[in-house]
Write a protein that holds these residues in place. Sequence first.
Motif, PDB file in Angstrom:
ATOM      1  N   THR A 128       0.698  -1.289  -0.091  1.00  0.00           N
ATOM      2  CA  THR A 128       0.144  -0.021   0.044  1.00  0.00           C
ATOM      3  C   THR A 128       0.838   1.354   0.011  1.00  0.00           C
ATOM      4  O   THR A 128       0.486   2.457  -0.362  1.00  0.00           O
ATOM      5  N   VAL A 129       2.249   1.273   0.474  1.00  0.00           N
ATOM      6  CA  VAL A 129       2.923   2.321   0.423  1.00  0.00           C
ATOM      7  C   VAL A 129       3.333   2.796  -1.047  1.00  0.00           C
ATOM      8  O   VAL A 129       3.438   1.805  -1.919  1.00  0.00           O
ATOM      9  N   SER A 130       3.710   3.837  -1.040  1.00  0.00           N
ATOM     10  CA  SER A 130       4.574   4.218  -2.355  1.00  0.00           C
ATOM     11  C   SER A 130       5.734   3.443  -2.787  1.00  0.00           C
ATOM     12  O   SER A 130       6.408   3.255  -1.751  1.00  0.00           O
ATOM     13  N   GLY A 248       6.594  13.037  17.152  1.00  0.00           N
ATOM     14  CA  GLY A 248       5.572  12.326  17.651  1.00  0.00           C
ATOM     15  C   GLY A 248       5.098  11.198  16.464  1.00  0.00           C
ATOM     16  O   GLY A 248       3.780  10.813  17.044  1.00  0.00           O
ATOM     17  N   ALA A 249       5.604  11.193  15.600  1.00  0.00           N
ATOM     18  CA  ALA A 249       4.909  10.308  14.293  1.00  0.00           C
ATOM     19  C   ALA A 249       5.649   8.920  14.654  1.00  0.00           C
ATOM     20  O   ALA A 249       6.618   8.732  14.739  1.00  0.00           O
ATOM     21  N   ARG A 250       4.631   7.976  14.602  1.00  0.00           N
ATOM     22  CA  ARG A 250       5.150   6.547  14.728  1.00  0.00           C
ATOM     23  C   ARG A 250       4.606   5.963  13.399  1.00  0.00           C
ATOM     24  O   ARG A 250       3.424   5.682  13.376  1.00  0.00           O
ATOM     25  N   GLY A 251       5.644   5.323  12.598  1.00  0.00           N
ATOM     26  CA  GLY A 251       5.168   4.757  11.465  1.00  0.00           C
ATOM     27  C   GLY A 251       5.157   5.740  10.363  1.00  0.00           C
ATOM     28  O   GLY A 251       5.059   6.928  10.464  1.00  0.00           O
ATOM     29  N   PHE A 252       5.528   5.115   9.081  1.00  0.00           N
ATOM     30  CA  PHE A 252       5.368   6.128   7.804  1.00  0.00           C
ATOM     31  C   PHE A 252       4.256   6.699   7.400  1.00  0.00           C
ATOM     32  O   PHE A 252       4.324   7.745   6.905  1.00  0.00           O
ATOM     33  N   GLU A 253       2.929   6.185   7.811  1.00  0.00           N
ATOM     34  CA  GLU A 253       1.830   7.061   7.535  1.00  0.00           C
ATOM     35  C   GLU A 253       1.738   8.121   8.289  1.00  0.00           C
ATOM     36  O   GLU A 253       1.264   9.211   7.843  1.00  0.00           O
ATOM     37  N   LYS A 262      -0.152  14.122   3.462  1.00  0.00           N
ATOM     38  CA  LYS A 262      -0.717  13.264   2.445  1.00  0.00           C
ATOM     39  C   LYS A 262      -0.551  11.777   3.089  1.00  0.00           C
ATOM     40  O   LYS A 262       0.406  11.695   3.846  1.00  0.00           O
ATOM     41  N   SER A 263      -0.975  10.740   2.212  1.00  0.00           N
ATOM     42  CA  SER A 263      -0.867   9.451   2.852  1.00  0.00           C
ATOM     43  C   SER A 263       0.358   8.983   2.227  1.00  0.00           C
ATOM     44  O   SER A 263       1.107   9.393   1.179  1.00  0.00           O
ATOM     45  N   ALA A 264       1.020   8.026   3.025  1.00  0.00           N
ATOM     46  CA  ALA A 264       2.323   7.394   2.499  1.00  0.00           C
ATOM     47  C   ALA A 264       2.182   6.626   1.072  1.00  0.00           C
ATOM     48  O   ALA A 264       3.332   6.297   0.415  1.00  0.00           O
ATOM     49  N   ALA A 265       0.967   6.458   0.676  1.00  0.00           N
ATOM     50  CA  ALA A 265       0.837   5.875  -0.566  1.00  0.00           C
ATOM     51  C   ALA A 265       1.334   6.779  -1.570  1.00  0.00           C
ATOM     52  O   ALA A 265       1.323   6.697  -2.880  1.00  0.00           O
ATOM     53  N   ASN A 266       1.186   8.066  -1.426  1.00  0.00           N
ATOM     54  CA  ASN A 266       1.336   9.293  -2.420  1.00  0.00           C
ATOM     55  C   ASN A 266       2.438  10.021  -2.399  1.00  0.00           C
ATOM     56  O   ASN A 266       2.390  10.911  -2.981  1.00  0.00           O
ATOM     57  N   VAL A 267       3.583   9.403  -1.639  1.00  0.00           N
ATOM     58  CA  VAL A 267       4.652  10.222  -1.481  1.00  0.00           C
ATOM     59  C   VAL A 267       5.482  10.163  -2.728  1.00  0.00           C
ATOM     60  O   VAL A 267       5.534   9.077  -3.430  1.00  0.00           O
ATOM     61  N   ASP A 268       6.234  11.256  -3.142  1.00  0.00           N
ATOM     62  CA  ASP A 268       6.943  11.092  -4.500  1.00  0.00           C
ATOM     63  C   ASP A 268       8.398  10.706  -4.179  1.00  0.00           C
ATOM     64  O   ASP A 268       8.788  10.490  -2.803  1.00  0.00           O
TER      65      ASP A 268
END
Length: 736
Positions: A128-130, A248-253, A262-268
């Motif tokens: 699901t990730v980019s 404070g972010a846990r995880g790439f999403e 934006k979602s991790a699925a859409n990163v360039d």
Amino acid sequence: MSDSSKRKPLVAEKRSSTKTGAKGGRGKARPRKSARRRKTPVRRGGVLGLFERMIRWILRLIWKITWRIGFAAAVVLGLAVGYFYTTLPDVTELLDGRARGSVTLLDRDGRVFAWRGDQFGGVVTTQTVSPHLKHAIIATEDKRFYRHFGVSPRGIASAVRINLSEGRGPLSGHGGSTITQQVAKLLCLGEPFDVTSGQTEQEYETACRRGTLSRKAKEAVYAMAMEAKYSKDDILNIYMNRTFLGAGARGFEAAAQRYFGKSAANVDPAEAAMLAGLLVAPTRFAPTNDLDRSQRRAATILRLMNEQGYLTDAQTAQAQASPAQLSDAAEAEAGGYFADWVIASGPEFFTRDTTEDVIIKTTLDQRIQKAAEDGLAYIFDEKVREGSKAQAAIVVMSADGAVRAMVGGRKTKVSGAFNRATQALRQTGSAFKPFIYAAALDLGYSPNDTVQDAPLTINIPGSGPWSPSNYTNRYYGQVTLTRALQDSLNIPAVKVSESVGRDKVRRVASQFGIESDLAAGPALALGASESTLIEMTGAYAGILNGGSAVTPYGLIELRLLGDDQPLMGTGGGIGERVIQEDAARQLIYMMEKVVSEGTGSRARLGDREVAGKTGTTQAARDAWFIGFSADYVTGVWMGYDDNTPLTGVTGGGLPAEIWRETMVRTHQGVPVSPLPMIRPTDGGAVRGGGGDRLVGPAPRGGGAGGIIESLLRDILGGGGGGGGGSNAPAPRQGDR
């Protein structure tokens, strides 16, 4: 007839006995292979022979010991891997391993502006990730991830070599850990965090990252067990969901949402490289801390991706030419003080110590927040000497107490910092005076009533005579209440306070929301009591809304992530009436004169009517300006944290200018509306009898004023109108 019986049987010639004849026969026959014997090694004699035999014996002994130890070690390793294999849960249980939940704060329009706690944006997988993100992680952390068995001897050897060459211990610095080993650390080798242990989560994570030799060995075994239990993609999924990525972010999403909106699925590619670059040092390389440093780190990741074939030369050049940028919300880092205040005001189990993911909608207006921050920065940049450690705070709210902006200090991009708007208790000075006149107006006094501004001495039981004075050390004779407030005269304020009664003044002030202990003596009238900026601003909001108390609030609703129904709603707003509405409107008229003709002239907003009050405390340790338009109430405080006196600053100076700069920006695009005030000449302005009520000396011919003057003399112990008495130092909280 030949005798056949005597014939000899035909027998092949024995080649072994054949000799070379004259005609050149074959020589000696070769011996049969079957008859060939193994050559017996020739043993050397002497010292060399003895040495050779000893070497051979040692080698045989080493081999026997080695293969036995190796076999035993393989058995032990297999048992250890098998044990950890049996303890590993299903992979889905490992994707969100936070001990705490998160709080996401939305502004009044539903846009995210702040985060608190451990953010988890949701489960992501390699599918699901980019693809750029997956490749960036592997290129950065473990380029042989899909080829090793959980441990990379080559990587460990390389790391040891680098550490030794840099003068560190072999296990200090570079670890040579594979992604699988890093996941083993993230899982703390299967040791869960125990909230009842007394250990903090940070201490727990630090213990999990210990680099001792025994820990490294256990980590390697655990990694191999994971390789046996899970697929490579499963291990990478755990890594992508559990790793900490700063802010404070846990995880790439969560990180993609936090930094890029934006979602991790859409990163360039550029964004993927920046996210992967956080893995080595999430706090140091967080783009919210230093965007340039984060972009330089991302450029290195892009080169690695190119070298390993994940990006073409053209893709790499394009990504490096257009580095990743923060989202508007991440770049603004808006409302840090406000966010902390809202979190602190909510229930602890849903805010500070939540184990759930909570969404809080707030009253914050990001446009007004920026107006306050920009207004403060402008004044300090343009009108405050460089290097000054003076601080300031701002609160902007609506008349119902809904806080629209909050600045708790000059450094605005903060979290968990000391909030001078809500936590600093400071003397209010003349900013307290509107509550004196509110009490008087509510009793039937008029803005046009007069009082004698003349030297005053009050005998205070147990303390002796007390002689206040005006800021200018001048006296102006008979003045109206409007003039007294307009010019912030101290003597009239004390006389009115004593006339209406200190208990009445204290009651009005506390009902308007000033919760701090109020002074018991006559210095109450001069702002000797302490309060916070948010309390004072909320009390002024009660004047603007027509005389009803307000409770300042920032929380509109609180709900759990995924739920539609809120668990709780607004915790503030308009409360009970404190003074009559026409009394409040007359007070607004008097406070408008403070700005249009008095000490607050620097707060004028052109053709927009505004009202307010200046305040300066003893020795100028605190300077205030609090005021309002028809739309917003804004309070400004300025001073030093250590109570050092301000130099050349009064409430009518820099605080009024900060207020003006904030309000000019706040009102951009807002239609001009008149203040809801009643002028003394308006019908119904004066209640309870005809004509103006006099608090000073009675006019010729007697009248009601003479009775009040007589009462005032009784209250003040005979010193109300005279200049005699003690020469004791007197407060000078009036403003100029």
